[in-house]
Write a protein that holds these residues in place. Sequence first.
Motif, PDB file in Angstrom:
ATOM      1  N   GLN A 265       3.010  -4.933   6.693  1.00  0.00           N
ATOM      2  CA  GLN A 265       3.842  -3.797   7.039  1.00  0.00           C
ATOM      3  C   GLN A 265       4.251  -3.093   5.754  1.00  0.00           C
ATOM      4  O   GLN A 265       4.597  -3.741   4.767  1.00  0.00           O
TER       5      GLN A 265
ATOM      6  N   THR B 126       4.694   1.215   3.829  1.00  0.00           N
ATOM      7  CA  THR B 126       4.740   2.666   3.935  1.00  0.00           C
ATOM      8  C   THR B 126       3.396   3.237   3.505  1.00  0.00           C
ATOM      9  O   THR B 126       2.898   2.909   2.432  1.00  0.00           O
TER      10      THR B 126
ATOM     11  N   ASN C  21       1.150   5.926   1.973  1.00  0.00           N
ATOM     12  CA  ASN C  21       1.243   7.039   1.020  1.00  0.00           C
ATOM     13  C   ASN C  21      -0.125   7.694   0.930  1.00  0.00           C
ATOM     14  O   ASN C  21      -1.119   7.018   0.668  1.00  0.00           O
TER      15      ASN C  21
ATOM     16  N   VAL D 102      -1.133   1.719   0.994  1.00  0.00           N
ATOM     17  CA  VAL D 102       0.050   1.208   1.679  1.00  0.00           C
ATOM     18  C   VAL D 102       0.924   0.500   0.657  1.00  0.00           C
ATOM     19  O   VAL D 102       0.475  -0.405  -0.037  1.00  0.00           O
TER      20      VAL D 102
ATOM     21  N   GLN E 135       6.556  -3.410   1.720  1.00  0.00           N
ATOM     22  CA  GLN E 135       8.011  -3.438   1.629  1.00  0.00           C
ATOM     23  C   GLN E 135       8.435  -4.554   0.676  1.00  0.00           C
ATOM     24  O   GLN E 135       7.936  -5.665   0.745  1.00  0.00           O
TER      25      GLN E 135
END
Length: 87
Positions: free
Chosen positions: A60, A62, A64, A76, A79
Amino acid sequence: QNYLDNFWPDLKAAHELFESILQARRERETESQENNGKEYPEHLPVEILEAGIKSGRYIQGTLNVNKHRAQLEAFVRLQGFGSKETG
């Protein structure tokens, strides 16, 4: 459409373009209604994704995307990794 009808009634290409855009918009609205207002349908059910993240099968983070090379370059960011925050 009123503008085209009133000022450019003989400009066939503009009328065809307008109809094409209108049709695409109708199709997108129909797809959105079918997907409960979501722009894109989900690929996997949320339950499967959550279980996959917990088991380590999926990650998991974010997404980009390079705005200058969006078709070719994205990554990615996980996190908790690569951030300026320190714990």
